[in-house]
Design a protein around this motif. Structure first.
Motif, PDB file in Angstrom:
ATOM      1  N   PRO A 153       0.511  -1.229   0.008  1.00 21.99           N
ATOM      2  CA  PRO A 153       0.035   0.060   0.152  1.00 21.99           C
ATOM      3  C   PRO A 153       0.932   1.004   0.032  1.00 21.99           C
ATOM      4  O   PRO A 153       0.160   2.309  -0.264  1.00 21.99           O
ATOM      5  CB  PRO A 153      -0.949  -0.105   1.264  1.00 21.99           C
ATOM      6  CG  PRO A 153      -0.070  -0.980   2.134  1.00 21.99           C
ATOM      7  CD  PRO A 153       0.464  -2.161   1.230  1.00 21.99           C
ATOM      8  N   ARG A 182      -2.441   1.841  -3.423  1.00 17.98           N
ATOM      9  CA  ARG A 182      -3.564   1.361  -2.589  1.00 17.98           C
ATOM     10  C   ARG A 182      -4.953   1.911  -3.206  1.00 17.98           C
ATOM     11  O   ARG A 182      -4.851   3.003  -3.821  1.00 17.98           O
ATOM     12  CB  ARG A 182      -3.562   1.828  -1.152  1.00 17.98           C
ATOM     13  CG  ARG A 182      -3.481   3.377  -0.805  1.00 17.98           C
ATOM     14  CD  ARG A 182      -2.936   3.536   0.736  1.00 17.98           C
ATOM     15  NE  ARG A 182      -3.732   2.833   1.632  1.00 17.98           N
ATOM     16  CZ  ARG A 182      -3.254   2.904   2.897  1.00 17.98           C
ATOM     17  NH1 ARG A 182      -1.975   3.430   3.039  1.00 17.98           N
ATOM     18  NH2 ARG A 182      -4.112   2.168   3.945  1.00 17.98           N
ATOM     19  N   ASN A 216     -11.003  -2.459  -1.336  1.00 18.93           N
ATOM     20  CA  ASN A 216     -10.145  -3.645  -1.680  1.00 18.93           C
ATOM     21  C   ASN A 216     -10.912  -4.842  -2.155  1.00 18.93           C
ATOM     22  O   ASN A 216     -10.294  -5.757  -2.044  1.00 18.93           O
ATOM     23  CB  ASN A 216      -9.186  -3.960  -0.311  1.00 18.93           C
ATOM     24  CG  ASN A 216      -7.892  -3.170  -0.287  1.00 18.93           C
ATOM     25  OD1 ASN A 216      -7.678  -2.545  -1.011  1.00 18.93           O
ATOM     26  ND2 ASN A 216      -7.410  -3.133   0.722  1.00 18.93           N
ATOM     27  N   LEU A 221      -1.765  -4.209  -8.869  1.00 13.65           N
ATOM     28  CA  LEU A 221      -2.499  -4.490  -7.775  1.00 13.65           C
ATOM     29  C   LEU A 221      -3.784  -5.654  -8.166  1.00 13.65           C
ATOM     30  O   LEU A 221      -4.311  -4.802  -9.039  1.00 13.65           O
ATOM     31  CB  LEU A 221      -3.100  -2.987  -7.117  1.00 13.65           C
ATOM     32  CG  LEU A 221      -4.141  -3.361  -5.847  1.00 13.65           C
ATOM     33  CD1 LEU A 221      -3.371  -3.779  -4.689  1.00 13.65           C
ATOM     34  CD2 LEU A 221      -4.624  -1.804  -5.816  1.00 13.65           C
ATOM     35  N   ASP A 237     -10.823   0.940   2.367  1.00 15.42           N
ATOM     36  CA  ASP A 237      -9.696   1.734   3.071  1.00 15.42           C
ATOM     37  C   ASP A 237      -9.726   3.120   3.377  1.00 15.42           C
ATOM     38  O   ASP A 237      -9.830   4.007   2.631  1.00 15.42           O
ATOM     39  CB  ASP A 237      -8.387   1.410   2.243  1.00 15.42           C
ATOM     40  CG  ASP A 237      -7.143   1.911   2.467  1.00 15.42           C
ATOM     41  OD1 ASP A 237      -7.205   2.499   3.705  1.00 15.42           O
ATOM     42  OD2 ASP A 237      -6.260   1.588   1.967  1.00 15.42           O
TER      43      ASP A 237
END
Length: 953
Positions: free
Chosen positions: A228, A232, A236, A673, A689
């Motif tokens: 992250p 990020r 998620n 990612l 997040d």
């Protein structure tokens, strides 16, 4: 046997389990299940049964007490007043949480919601701070055993049996994950914001876990998904379609820091040097740990577009040793962050050498403030630190006031020649050569020039600044190749192109017209910046002034050329603190690795589109970001839209940065990612997040303040928070759309309201008629460029108590200096006899209570009493006593523990000292009410009222 649905509380259903011949009770909001009837037992749900019991000290109470003792070194007496314990619920954190609390009458039927009385009882007590100035326990933090290893936010309980059967049952209930996604769903825990006080420790926890389907990754490497700190996502778990995303009201964006600094303990980015680069022929993405090999390994399937590509012939060959190699050991198949040495086809021209052009203001204001002397000395001392691995680096120095001063240095010469150009309306270079000189070949001449430059202008009486013409001259000098222009300016540009006027009007501050002061006053700086971007020229601005500087206009140059802005109001080098701060930050910028002529593109799984971009760059095409230079530790936020439903079980977001290094290599840094895809809105909430969301909201707020009004930016922050919490209440809790006495949110977003409040109270956004536009504009540049690690304390300052900190605080542990426990930033924690630190990464305040005992003042400041202490900017003395050494170690740790070049000033603030300084320090305690701004409790009550009346729809 009939299912007892009629006897179940709202939000529960019963399902007959044929295998075990009994009913399984399932909560529809979260998909969690248990064998016992919800109204007949207080047992935890089935998927919580494997957790460990709570620690013995998890519910230790602090008795309200009053203690009086005599300080060892004198007769001064310290008093402990009544301290109300205010613990924090631990029931939401898996291991260590134990059984779920029993539901209270009228409570939301969402798992993990604690009873109101629970927060006052779940707290521990560390041992007394032996050797501290006031013996006794810190009243609001768990004992070390309970605090040392907290479970992660969003942590999933251990898997229970019959997962496949439960998944089938969930499918019948219409809460299936995305197709092919058979992982156990996120555990969703709810808390009541009205009774759960913000806990600063939450912000240091990792983001919600990324739970990919089985076999999504071809590698077992722990580095296969992006850290992250590099990249990020605000979510998620990606919603399977735009309908789910819109329903959740959660923002979907990436926060990227592609070149974050490498600190002690960090792993270096793996470098692929064999120039074998496997890319998809259709979407041009790079091979990564989530691709699949097919056809016996001869082909690989792109995870973004599913295209089948040929595997490069040299993919299994070690060109260095000329032997066969194991492809499964290749870095790009084991690491989400990897860097390639690019072959010649990735170059339009040979990689450019680093060129630095320094524009130094030599007007009277600059010389008298000591800026010129400090800047030239810093450059001189940093010559060995400037990137120059292959002796290709070139340097030029241009002085400017109402004229331009060029310095010619012949190769190998020890002396320089000054050439003056007084015609600033038609800028030209007075000499075709020897103005931009090789750093190695002209080292002696550069050293001599830098050591004498301050003396050359020490008696100047020239007032005025031809910054615009100086920029044009520097551009003419390096535009053919590219490089960096570093500007050091001490006054408002007033001569020639780009001249500015003082436009700040105190009557406008705090009104709807204030946002006009935050927009550029001259088109020159934007158009010039775009010309620089096309020519691979980046501009850094170091602004010094005792008056108006128009930071809003001048910061356009770094904004569109991917540079950095630094602002030093009221700079005076005669104060050592000012000189040290500037010299440290300037030298760090000079010594930073330089990534030149860069472009960034973010690719994603089909159905996802990059729709908005925030940060310092120029958008060259719809999705290509042009960056003449990429600074270390600068952050960018990119909004993502879901155009089409995502049919795969997980999606991949890949950022590629093509750039040249200072050593002459063309490289490609790739960040990958992978995130699961879900059709369950509860998983979307459980995966959110809060750190990334707050970072994104900061960027959006600044954008809104410039395109509209500051008031609109503030309203947008609160409206977005209200939408998120309102949607959570209506979709995830039994309260539904009706009025409720509680304000519910999932555990992983419990700090989002206080972060939003921090944004509302931040100097870059908040309502005030006392904030100069220069300070506000500079704060906004930081809000849009700081990485999350620095941005979060910038909007939610850290707060520490030093007079009674644990004995290990300030000493060296396994990970360096041990910091004291963080306190919530509220004046309720201030004590009249105490010593406290408040810091936001840019400024450190050392708060001294008016009843501080003489020995404390002597040990920290080397003064006999509080009355003799003077507040203001200062450097703490390092004295020969343990407490002084511990306090100095903590201050040093604060300055070093975060990424970035910043060196925060230290201000000593006396409780009864100067009102402006006191108010400045207290404004960082954002949970308090201040001026017209609400306290945290008032803010969330306002949000609750908006939700109850449907104000978020």
């Amino acid at each position: 046997m009939a299912a007892p649905n009629a006897q179940l509380p709202p939000g529960w259903v019963a399902q007959w389990d044929a295998t075990h011949q009994r009913h399984l009770f399932i909560e529809t909001a979260s998909g969690r299940s248990q064998w016992e009837h919800p109204l007949q037992t207080n047992s935890p749900p089935l998927d919580l049964l494997s957790q460990s019991p709570p620690p013995d000290n998890a519910s230790a109470h602090h008795a309200t007490h009053t203690k009086r003792r005599q300080y060892a070194a004198g007769q001064t007496q310290a008093y402990y007043g009544t301290t109300e314990a205010a613990g924090f619920a631990d029931a939401a954190y898996g291991a260590g949480a134990g059984a779920a609390p029993a539901q209270q009458p009228g409570q939301l039927f969402t798992p993990g919601l604690a009873a109101e009385s629970q927060f006052a009882s779940q707290q521990g007590q560390p041992p007394a701070a032996q050797g501290g100035y006031f013996q006794g326990a810190e009243p609001d933090y768990p004992a070390p055993a309970a605090y040392a290893q907290p479970p992660y936010v969003g942590q999933q309980p251990q898997a229970a049996p019959q997962i496949g059967q439960l998944a089938d049952q969930f499918g019948q209930m219409g809460i299936n994950p995305a197709a092919g996604y058979s992982q156990k769903p996120f555990a969703l825990y709810t808390t009541n914001l009205l009774t759960a006080a913000p806990d600063p420790r939450e912000l240091s926890r990792p983001p919600p876990e990324i739970r990919l389907p089985p076999n999504a990754c071809i590698s077992n490497s722990p580095f296969a998904n992006c850290d992250p700190s590099y990249q990020r996502s605000t979510l998620n778990a990606i919603p399977a379609n735009n309908s789910i995303l819109s329903k959740s009201k959660l923002p979907f964006a990436l926060v990227i820091t592609p070149y974050r600094s490498i600190q002690e303990g960090d792993d270096a980015v793996p470098l692929v040097t064999d120039t074998v680069i496997a890319r998809c022929r259709r979407c041009r993405s790079y091979i990564n740990p989530y691709c699949q090999f097919i056809d016996g390994g001869n082909r690989w399937k792109c995870v973004l577009c599913n295209y089948s590509n040929e595997t490069p012939q040299l993919f299994d060959w070690d060109q260095t040793r000329n032997v066969a190699a194991d492809r499964w050991a290749r870095a790009e198949l084991n690491h989400a962050v990897v860097e390639y040495v690019a072959p010649t086809e990735y170059m339009v021209r040979p990689p450019q050498p680093p060129y630095y052009t320094f524009l130094i203001d030599v007007s009277q204001a600059a010389v008298q403030s000591g800026m010129v002397a400090t800047a030239t000395r810093t450059i001189l001392e940093s010559l060995d630190r400037i990137p120059n691995a292959d002796d290709r680096t070139k340097v030029a120095i241009i002085g400017f006031d109402t004229a331009l001063y060029f310095f010619s240095i012949a190769p190998g010469a020890a002396e320089s020649t000054m050439l003056v150009v007084s015609d600033v309306d038609d800028v030209f270079l007075p000499k075709p050569t020897d103005l931009l000189v090789n750093l190695t070949e002209a080292r002696a001449g550069l050293e001599n020039l830098l050591s004498r430059l301050g003396e050359m202008f020490q008696n100047t009486h020239t007032v005025g600044s031809a910054l615009g013409p100086a920029l044009q001259a520097a551009f003419k000098m390096i535009s053919a190749i590219g490089g960096k222009i570093i500007v050091l300016s001490s006054s408002l540009p007033s001569i020639g192109t780009g001249a500015l006027k003082v436009r700040e009007d105190p009557k406008v501050l705090g009104t709807s017209k204030e946002s006009a002061l935050l927009q550029p006053a001259s088109n020159f700086y934007k158009t010039f910046a775009i010309d620089c971007s096309r020519s691979q020229v980046s501009v850094d601005m170091f602004l010094f002034s005792s008056g108006y500087t128009d930071v809003a206009t001048l910061s356009c140059l770094p904004h569109y050329t991917s540079g950095s802005t630094f602002f030093y109001p009221a700079f005076n080098a005669s104060r050592s603190e000012d000189a040290i701060k500037f010299a440290h930050e300037f030298s760090e910028i000079l010594a930073s690795p330089i990534m030149l002529e860069a472009v960034i593109r973010v690719r994603a799984t089909k159905g996802l589109r990059m729709s908005g971009f925030h940060g310092n760059f120029f958008v060259r095409s719809t999705d290509l970001l042009a960056m003449p230079a990429v600074p270390l530790d600068q952050s960018y936020a990119i909004e993502i839209a879901i155009d089409d439903p995502i049919n795969s079980s997980f999606a991949v977001l890949q950022t590629a940065v093509l750039h040249s290094t200072s050593s002459g290599e063309r490289r490609i840094r790739v960040l990958t990612l992978a995130l699961p895809v879900t059709s369950n809105i509860s998983e979307v909430f459980a995966s959110a997040d809060q750190i990334a969301i707050a970072t994104f909201l900061a960027n959006k707020a600044v954008e809104r303040s410039l395109s509209s009004k500051l008031e609109d930016a503030r309203d947008a922050i609160t409206n977005k928070l209200t939408e998120i919490l309102g949607t959570y209440k209506s979709t995830m809790t039994a309260a539904g759309a009706g009025a409720s006495a509680q304000l519910a949110v999932c555990e992983n977003l419990k700090m989002l309201p206080v972060l939003c409040l921090g944004l509302l109270k931040h100097i870059g956004i908040r309502q005030s008629s006392q904030i100069p536009s220069d300070l506000r504009a500079y704060a906004q540049t930081l809000l849009t460029t700081l990485p999350s690690q620095m941005l979060i304390p910038y909007i939610y300052p850290a707060f520490y108590s030093l007079h009674n900190m644990p004995p290990e605080a300030g000493t060296i542990g396994e990970r360096g200096i041990i910091m004291p426990p963080s306190l919530p930033p509220t004046s309720e924690r201030l004590e009249r006899h105490g010593l406290f630190v408040i810091e936001d990464g840019q400024t450190i305040f050392l708060w001294v209570g008016r009843d501080a005992v003489p020995q404390l003042v002597m040990d920290v400041f080397n003064l006999p009493s509080y009355e003799q202490l003077r507040g203001g900017k200062m450097t703490l003395p390092l004295l020969d006593n343990p407490f002084s050494q511990r306090v100095n170690a903590i201050i040093s740790k604060i300055r070093e523990m975060r990424r970035g070049p910043y060196w925060p000033h230290l201000y000593v603030v006396k409780e009864d000292g100067e009102p402006p300084l006191r108010l400045w320090a207290l404004s960082n305690l954002i949970q308090d009410r201040a001026d017209q701004l609400p306290s945290y409790q008032q803010y969330i009550n306002t949000v609750k009222e908006k939700i109850n009346i449907g104000g978020y729809t």
